[in-house]
Design a protein around this motif. Structure first.
Motif, PDB file in Angstrom:
ATOM      1  N   GLY A  79       0.224   1.861  -3.522  1.00 14.30           N
ATOM      2  CA  GLY A  79      -0.300   2.571  -2.363  1.00 14.30           C
ATOM      3  C   GLY A  79      -1.067   3.814  -2.764  1.00 14.30           C
ATOM      4  O   GLY A  79      -2.145   4.103  -2.229  1.00 14.30           O
ATOM      5  N   LEU A 100      -8.559   2.071   6.081  1.00  9.15           N
ATOM      6  CA  LEU A 100      -7.632   3.107   6.533  1.00  9.15           C
ATOM      7  C   LEU A 100      -8.000   3.604   7.927  1.00  9.15           C
ATOM      8  O   LEU A 100      -7.119   3.870   8.750  1.00  9.15           O
ATOM      9  CB  LEU A 100      -7.625   4.273   5.540  1.00  9.15           C
ATOM     10  N   LEU A 144       2.844  -0.666   9.846  1.00 14.50           N
ATOM     11  CA  LEU A 144       2.789   0.783   9.690  1.00 14.50           C
ATOM     12  C   LEU A 144       3.997   1.435  10.347  1.00 14.50           C
ATOM     13  O   LEU A 144       4.342   1.118  11.501  1.00 14.50           O
ATOM     14  CB  LEU A 144       1.516   1.351  10.313  1.00 14.50           C
ATOM     15  N   THR A 186       0.448   6.626   6.323  1.00 12.21           N
ATOM     16  CA  THR A 186      -0.763   5.914   5.913  1.00 12.21           C
ATOM     17  C   THR A 186      -0.407   4.674   5.095  1.00 12.21           C
ATOM     18  O   THR A 186       0.599   4.658   4.370  1.00 12.21           O
ATOM     19  CB  THR A 186      -1.644   6.848   5.060  1.00 12.21           C
ATOM     20  N   ARG A 187      -1.193   3.644   5.220  1.00 16.25           N
ATOM     21  CA  ARG A 187      -1.029   2.439   4.390  1.00 16.25           C
ATOM     22  C   ARG A 187      -0.717   2.842   2.937  1.00 16.25           C
ATOM     23  O   ARG A 187      -1.391   3.685   2.353  1.00 16.25           O
ATOM     24  CB  ARG A 187      -2.339   1.641   4.435  1.00 16.25           C
ATOM     25  N   SER A 189       5.543   2.594   5.449  1.00 14.37           N
ATOM     26  CA  SER A 189       4.516   1.582   5.753  1.00 14.37           C
ATOM     27  C   SER A 189       4.373   0.618   4.589  1.00 14.37           C
ATOM     28  O   SER A 189       4.768   0.910   3.458  1.00 14.37           O
ATOM     29  CB  SER A 189       3.169   2.268   6.032  1.00 14.37           C
ATOM     30  N   ASP A 190       3.814  -0.550   4.871  1.00 14.69           N
ATOM     31  CA  ASP A 190       3.558  -1.518   3.805  1.00 14.69           C
ATOM     32  C   ASP A 190       2.628  -0.921   2.758  1.00 14.69           C
ATOM     33  O   ASP A 190       1.771  -0.088   3.075  1.00 14.69           O
ATOM     34  CB  ASP A 190       2.908  -2.782   4.369  1.00 14.69           C
ATOM     35  N   ASP A 244      -6.885   0.935  10.334  1.00 21.08           N
ATOM     36  CA  ASP A 244      -5.436   0.991  10.551  1.00 21.08           C
ATOM     37  C   ASP A 244      -5.096   1.979  11.668  1.00 21.08           C
ATOM     38  O   ASP A 244      -4.292   1.686  12.561  1.00 21.08           O
ATOM     39  CB  ASP A 244      -4.721   1.445   9.275  1.00 21.08           C
ATOM     40  N   ILE A 293      -0.805  -5.720   8.191  1.00 19.50           N
ATOM     41  CA  ILE A 293      -0.126  -4.517   7.698  1.00 19.50           C
ATOM     42  C   ILE A 293       0.915  -4.084   8.730  1.00 19.50           C
ATOM     43  O   ILE A 293       0.714  -4.244   9.939  1.00 19.50           O
ATOM     44  CB  ILE A 293      -1.148  -3.360   7.451  1.00 19.50           C
ATOM     45  N   TYR A 297      -7.885  -0.007  -1.724  1.00 19.95           N
ATOM     46  CA  TYR A 297      -8.161   0.088  -0.299  1.00 19.95           C
ATOM     47  C   TYR A 297      -9.544   0.723  -0.114  1.00 19.95           C
ATOM     48  O   TYR A 297     -10.026   1.443  -0.984  1.00 19.95           O
ATOM     49  CB  TYR A 297      -7.143   0.975   0.426  1.00 19.95           C
TER      50      TYR A 297
END
Length: 262
Positions: free
Chosen positions: A178, A73, A11, A55-56, A61-62, A76, A9, A68
């Motif tokens: 997301g 999280l 971020l 946040t993811r 961010s990707d 991350d 990922i 998820y």
């Protein structure tokens, strides 16, 4: 604009303040990005080293396909803090960010000196509520939730201002995968047991007009942590750091000073 490549990922994050400043980490709400903290950060005392990130699945961010898990999280955030060489921080989380903060404190107490649980809870909503929200987004995109979300996010007074349109646009432009991924993470999370086991300085912040995490819900979670403080911001909705930045920053600054973290 800074990106942390954590392998699986990337971020987006931002750091403000001196390298030797007392560390503070901010984690954003569902459907938002790190900009929700701009006003608060601008009002905090100088000398802090402040980490904000998307946040993811949010902001820059990707946004990989979900669902998820909350554990992902939390990991991350854990890895991002390692990436920027930050530990022993006061971690401030709002909504899903507050759940991430609880999970991080339970897993890595070396990273978390104190906790600020803003407009959040150890369990938010029910699986049925989140299933309904997920179905709405799958059918009509994030925009399908915009009107109801804005009513929960902000007071009627704030929603009547031209500025509210900008925050609505931020929500509506959230990546669908997301947003859905994080909905699944919230739906599957109940932190009552790990949060009850925390022993650290903590502050709960609630808002009187919050339609997502009402004050009593925030208070109940805050009281799981022995000795935790609780503050109510009147006249603001769920995203109190935007709508009541002056009061929010004053409450946060007072807590930081009480921890000797300035």
């Amino acid at each position: 604009m800074q990106m942390a490549d954590l392998g699986d990922i990337r971020l987006h994050y931002r750091i403000d303040g001196p390298e030797d400043g007392a560390p503070v980490v901010f984690s954003n709400a569902l459907g938002t990005d790190l900009r929700i903290w701009d006003r608060v950060v601008a009002r905090l005392p100088e000398g802090l080293r402040i980490l904000r990130y998307d946040t993811r699945g949010h902001g820059l961010s990707d946004a990989p396909e979900g669902p998820y898990s909350m554990g992902t999280l939390v990991r991350d955030t854990e890895r991002l803090m390692a990436h920027v060489e930050m530990q022993d921080a006061v971690v401030v989380g709002l909504s899903i960010g507050g759940m991430i903060a609880q999970g991080l404190a339970a897993k890595r107490l070396d990273l978390v000196r104190a906790l600020v649980l803003s407009n959040t809870a150890c369990k938010i909503g029910t699986r049925a509520i989140w299933a309904e929200r997920i179905a709405q987004v799958e059918a009509g995109g994030v925009a399908a939730l915009a009107e109801g979300t804005m009513q929960r996010w902000f007071s009627a007074r704030f929603r009547a201002t031209p500025e509210s349109a900008a925050w609505r646009h931020m929500l509506e432009r959230s990546p669908v995968q997301g947003y859905l991924g994080c909905c699944h993470a919230i739906a599957g999370t109940d932190f009552i047991t790990p949060t009850s086991g925390l022993r650290l300085a903590a502050l709960g912040i609630a808002s009187s007009e919050d339609g997502s995490t009402p004050p009593d819900l925030v208070r109940e979670t805050t009281e799981l942590i022995p000795g935790a403080q609780f503050r109510l911001i009147r006249g603001a909705g769920h995203i109190a750091c935007v709508e009541a930045a002056d009061v929010y920053a004053a409450v946060l600054s007072e807590f930081l000073a009480a921890q000797g973290h300035l």
